[in-house]
Scaffold this motif. Structure first.
Motif, PDB file in Angstrom:
ATOM      1  N   GLU A 167       0.854  -1.179   0.000  1.00  0.00           N
ATOM      2  CA  GLU A 167       0.000   0.000   0.000  1.00  0.00           C
ATOM      3  C   GLU A 167       0.896   1.236   0.000  1.00  0.00           C
ATOM      4  N   TYR A 168       0.342   2.344  -0.483  1.00  0.00           N
ATOM      5  CA  TYR A 168       1.116   3.584  -0.527  1.00  0.00           C
ATOM      6  C   TYR A 168       0.277   4.710   0.058  1.00  0.00           C
ATOM      7  N   CYS A 169       0.876   5.437   0.990  1.00  0.00           N
ATOM      8  CA  CYS A 169       0.211   6.572   1.629  1.00  0.00           C
ATOM      9  C   CYS A 169       0.744   7.859   1.005  1.00  0.00           C
ATOM     10  N   PRO A 170      -0.001   8.486   0.089  1.00  0.00           N
ATOM     11  CA  PRO A 170       0.503   9.699  -0.570  1.00  0.00           C
ATOM     12  C   PRO A 170       0.641  10.888   0.371  1.00  0.00           C
ATOM     13  N   VAL A 171      -0.078  10.859   1.481  1.00  0.00           N
ATOM     14  CA  VAL A 171      -0.005  11.975   2.421  1.00  0.00           C
ATOM     15  C   VAL A 171       1.384  12.073   3.040  1.00  0.00           C
ATOM     16  N   SER A 172       1.938  10.926   3.433  1.00  0.00           N
ATOM     17  CA  SER A 172       3.255  10.899   4.083  1.00  0.00           C
ATOM     18  C   SER A 172       4.342  10.324   3.195  1.00  0.00           C
ATOM     19  N   ASN A 173       4.008   9.950   1.952  1.00  0.00           N
ATOM     20  CA  ASN A 173       4.960   9.327   1.025  1.00  0.00           C
ATOM     21  C   ASN A 173       5.605   8.076   1.624  1.00  0.00           C
ATOM     22  N   ILE A 174       4.772   7.295   2.316  1.00  0.00           N
ATOM     23  CA  ILE A 174       5.243   6.087   2.975  1.00  0.00           C
ATOM     24  C   ILE A 174       4.688   4.860   2.256  1.00  0.00           C
ATOM     25  N   LEU A 175       5.556   3.889   2.024  1.00  0.00           N
ATOM     26  CA  LEU A 175       5.154   2.598   1.474  1.00  0.00           C
ATOM     27  C   LEU A 175       4.876   1.654   2.638  1.00  0.00           C
ATOM     28  N   VAL A 176       3.738   0.967   2.605  1.00  0.00           N
ATOM     29  CA  VAL A 176       3.342   0.055   3.679  1.00  0.00           C
ATOM     30  C   VAL A 176       3.201  -1.339   3.091  1.00  0.00           C
ATOM     31  N   THR A 177       3.926  -2.305   3.642  1.00  0.00           N
ATOM     32  CA  THR A 177       3.896  -3.677   3.137  1.00  0.00           C
ATOM     33  C   THR A 177       3.548  -4.645   4.262  1.00  0.00           C
ATOM     34  N   SER A 178       3.008  -5.806   3.889  1.00  0.00           N
ATOM     35  CA  SER A 178       2.699  -6.840   4.878  1.00  0.00           C
ATOM     36  C   SER A 178       2.933  -8.199   4.254  1.00  0.00           C
ATOM     37  N   GLY A 179       3.180  -9.187   5.112  1.00  0.00           N
ATOM     38  CA  GLY A 179       3.481 -10.530   4.624  1.00  0.00           C
ATOM     39  C   GLY A 179       3.040 -11.598   5.588  1.00  0.00           C
ATOM     40  N   PHE A 180       3.322 -12.821   5.206  1.00  0.00           N
ATOM     41  CA  PHE A 180       2.924 -13.963   6.025  1.00  0.00           C
ATOM     42  C   PHE A 180       3.795 -14.121   7.268  1.00  0.00           C
ATOM     43  N   ASP A 181       4.768 -13.248   7.471  1.00  0.00           N
ATOM     44  CA  ASP A 181       5.487 -13.228   8.743  1.00  0.00           C
ATOM     45  C   ASP A 181       4.675 -12.507   9.812  1.00  0.00           C
ATOM     46  N   GLY A 182       3.518 -11.961   9.429  1.00  0.00           N
ATOM     47  CA  GLY A 182       2.645 -11.271  10.371  1.00  0.00           C
ATOM     48  C   GLY A 182       3.003  -9.829  10.602  1.00  0.00           C
ATOM     49  N   ASN A 183       4.014  -9.327   9.902  1.00  0.00           N
ATOM     50  CA  ASN A 183       4.489  -7.962  10.123  1.00  0.00           C
ATOM     51  C   ASN A 183       3.937  -6.993   9.092  1.00  0.00           C
ATOM     52  N   ILE A 184       3.604  -5.799   9.561  1.00  0.00           N
ATOM     53  CA  ILE A 184       3.289  -4.667   8.694  1.00  0.00           C
ATOM     54  C   ILE A 184       4.440  -3.681   8.838  1.00  0.00           C
ATOM     55  N   LEU A 185       5.127  -3.419   7.729  1.00  0.00           N
ATOM     56  CA  LEU A 185       6.307  -2.562   7.734  1.00  0.00           C
ATOM     57  C   LEU A 185       6.049  -1.304   6.923  1.00  0.00           C
ATOM     58  N   SER A 186       6.697  -0.220   7.301  1.00  0.00           N
ATOM     59  CA  SER A 186       6.646   1.019   6.539  1.00  0.00           C
ATOM     60  C   SER A 186       8.031   1.331   6.001  1.00  0.00           C
ATOM     61  N   TRP A 187       8.057   1.977   4.823  1.00  0.00           N
ATOM     62  CA  TRP A 187       9.309   2.322   4.151  1.00  0.00           C
ATOM     63  C   TRP A 187       9.229   3.766   3.682  1.00  0.00           C
ATOM     64  N   ASP A 188      10.183   4.579   4.093  1.00  0.00           N
ATOM     65  CA  ASP A 188      10.297   5.924   3.556  1.00  0.00           C
ATOM     66  C   ASP A 188      11.193   5.837   2.339  1.00  0.00           C
ATOM     67  N   ILE A 189      10.581   5.594   1.172  1.00  0.00           N
ATOM     68  CA  ILE A 189      11.366   5.301  -0.034  1.00  0.00           C
ATOM     69  C   ILE A 189      12.081   6.528  -0.594  1.00  0.00           C
ATOM     70  N   ASN A 190      11.806   7.704  -0.036  1.00  0.00           N
ATOM     71  CA  ASN A 190      12.499   8.912  -0.473  1.00  0.00           C
ATOM     72  C   ASN A 190      13.694   9.254   0.411  1.00  0.00           C
ATOM     73  N   ARG A 191      13.963   8.383   1.389  1.00  0.00           N
ATOM     74  CA  ARG A 191      15.088   8.633   2.294  1.00  0.00           C
ATOM     75  C   ARG A 191      15.926   7.370   2.412  1.00  0.00           C
ATOM     76  N   TYR A 192      17.208   7.504   2.227  1.00  0.00           N
ATOM     77  CA  TYR A 192      18.107   6.356   2.272  1.00  0.00           C
ATOM     78  C   TYR A 192      19.236   6.622   3.268  1.00  0.00           C
ATOM     79  N   GLN A 193      19.808   5.539   3.770  1.00  0.00           N
ATOM     80  CA  GLN A 193      20.904   5.647   4.728  1.00  0.00           C
ATOM     81  C   GLN A 193      22.204   5.244   4.045  1.00  0.00           C
ATOM     82  N   GLU A 194      23.156   4.756   4.805  1.00  0.00           N
ATOM     83  CA  GLU A 194      24.449   4.381   4.236  1.00  0.00           C
ATOM     84  C   GLU A 194      24.277   3.292   3.185  1.00  0.00           C
TER      85      GLU A 194
END
Length: 452
Positions: A167-194
């Protein structure tokens, strides 16, 4: 802009003349273009009749795939299909690690990306007109640009099992994913680290999680479960979701509801409600289904284009019966005696089931993806070797005009048999009068209203 008295009278006369005439596709479109849509009851009725006729003449016009129906396409089954927001590109998630890209307007195959993932590709999600994401059983999410499909933009790694939803939240530019591990994760795809790595944030965990969806305005998060219930998170705030739901286990509440419907449950519920007595990220558990004791594995979940309701499909525990259900998502607030009237709490016991229908159980073990039409009036549901077009009632009204007091069966508007293998997914174009369906044999069929 100034309108003279003469021009105003012409508009009034035009409205009066059009109100007397039977509605046709041409004058209906003309009224809409001029902003002169008449909302009188008779005009609404005629509009409903026009929409019903429009969808009832939907017919297959083009098959994208081999003409040899005895073989399966090299990319395998079509698990999911998605149109770009402008309706010019159609992307299919395929069983054998592939992504199929097509032109839905001409019904032609553009390209197939082989080895797009290291395992089955489960779902496609467009973030804008050019950027889309895919998820896979290889536990990763990939970002792609339709202008250059030779290589993926990025791979997102963070899930511990098969990834089934994006799923994608255009308000916060956050990508939201879920899987059979039971986790719902968010990703700030416009920000990267090392090393240009995008880190995930764990928002929530629930055993048996199947699907998670955001409403179009990102105000609610809806989660389906293999145990047979749906979770609605009202007044959603992704920035505090992990803190607000820390330690929360909906499975525990649901199991208590199943095991004991007595005073003990009422006492537990009051404690549970106080725990969720917050204005944001308020949790509700939905348990109303046609086969209450047999609900199992709610594997498909879609949201109404206006966020009015959720559409789900589940199988019985014996996997011999399948149902599609519609649940109302409108906010219903209650308060405990110990809390102020303005504080929202967890709600239950309020029936949200509005419509349902029994489905064909062909293709056991496969997830069948349903969809809403862009106007939200029609549900397209895979049904054996074809699809069914379903409406909320026989008048093809919008849900807001025919909200039932008790659950009603969906009205079957039309059945289309268009494949030689079980249909697994369907999707309406957001811009054009098109419907796409995909099947186990790996073929995509394009449908349009057929006037002759």
């Amino acid at each position: 802009m100034f309108i003279s008295g003469t021009e105003h009278m012409k508009v009034v006369e035009y409205r009066s003349d059009m109100a007397k005439k039977p509605i046709t596709p041409w004058n209906w479109l003309r009224e809409r273009e001029l902003g002169l849509n008449n909302r009188r009851v008779d005009r609404r009725r005629q509009e409903n009749e026009l929409v019903a006729k429009f969808y009832s003449i939907m017919s297959p016009v083009k098959c994208i795939g081999s003409a040899l129906y005895t073989t399966v396409e090299g990319h395998g089954s079509i698990f999911n299909i998605e149109f770009s927001p402008d309706g010019k590109v159609l992307v299919a998630a395929c069983e054998r690690k592939s992504i199929k890209v097509c032109d839905p307007l001409t019904g032609t195959h553009i390209t197939t990306i082989k080895d797009a993932h290291d395992d089955c590709v489960n779902l496609v999600k467009f973030l804008d007109h050019r950027l889309f994401a895919t998820c896979s059983d290889d536990k990763t999410v990939a970002l792609w640009d339709v202008r250059n499909l030779k290589r993926k933009i990025r791979s997102l790694r963070g899930h511990q099992s098969w990834v089934k939803n994006i799923e994608y939240c255009p308000v916060s530019n956050i990508l939201v994913t879920s899987g059979f591990d039971g986790n719902i994760l968010s990703w700030d795809i416009n920000r990267y680290q090392e090393k240009n790595i995008c880190q995930s944030k764990k928002l929530f965990h629930m055993d048996g999680l199947m699907r998670s969806r955001l409403t179009p305005d990102s105000s609610k998060l809806i989660i389906s479960n293999s145990a047979g219930f749906i979770v609605i998170v009202h007044d959603l705030d992704l920035s505090t979701l992990d803190r607000d739901l820390h330690g929360v286990d909906p499975i525990e509440y649901y199991q208590l509801w199943v095991d004991s419907k007595n005073k003990e449950l009422e006492d537990y519920y009051r404690e549970y409600s106080r725990y969720f007595g917050a204005r944001k990220n308020r949790v509700e558990i939905v348990t109303e289904f046609p086969l209450q004791s047999q609900v199992f594995n709610i594997s498909s979940l879609q949201i109404h284009p206006y966020g009015w309701c959720a559409l789900s499909r589940f199988t019985s525990e014996a996997e011999d019966v399948e149902y599609s259900c519609v649940h109302d998502l409108q906010d219903k607030r209650f308060s405990n005696k110990d809390e102020t009237e303005t504080e929202a709490t967890c709600t239950t016991g309020v029936s949200r089931l509005t419509n349902y229908i029994e489905e064909c159980s062909d293709g056991k073990g496969y997830i069948k993806e349903l969809c809403f039409s862009p106007d939200g009036r029609i549900v397209c549901s895979p049904y054996g070797y074809g699809v069914r077009l379903l409406a909320f009632n026989d008048k093809c009204q919008e849900l807001c005009d025919c909200h039932p007091n008790t659950p009603q069966e969906l009205y079957e508007l039309k059945t289309i048999v268009c494949h030689r293998r079980t249909v697994l997914t369907s999707k309406f174009s957001p811009m054009h009068n098109l419907l796409a369906t995909g099947c186990q044999a790996g073929r995509i069929v394009i449908h349009q209203p057929k006037l002759i």
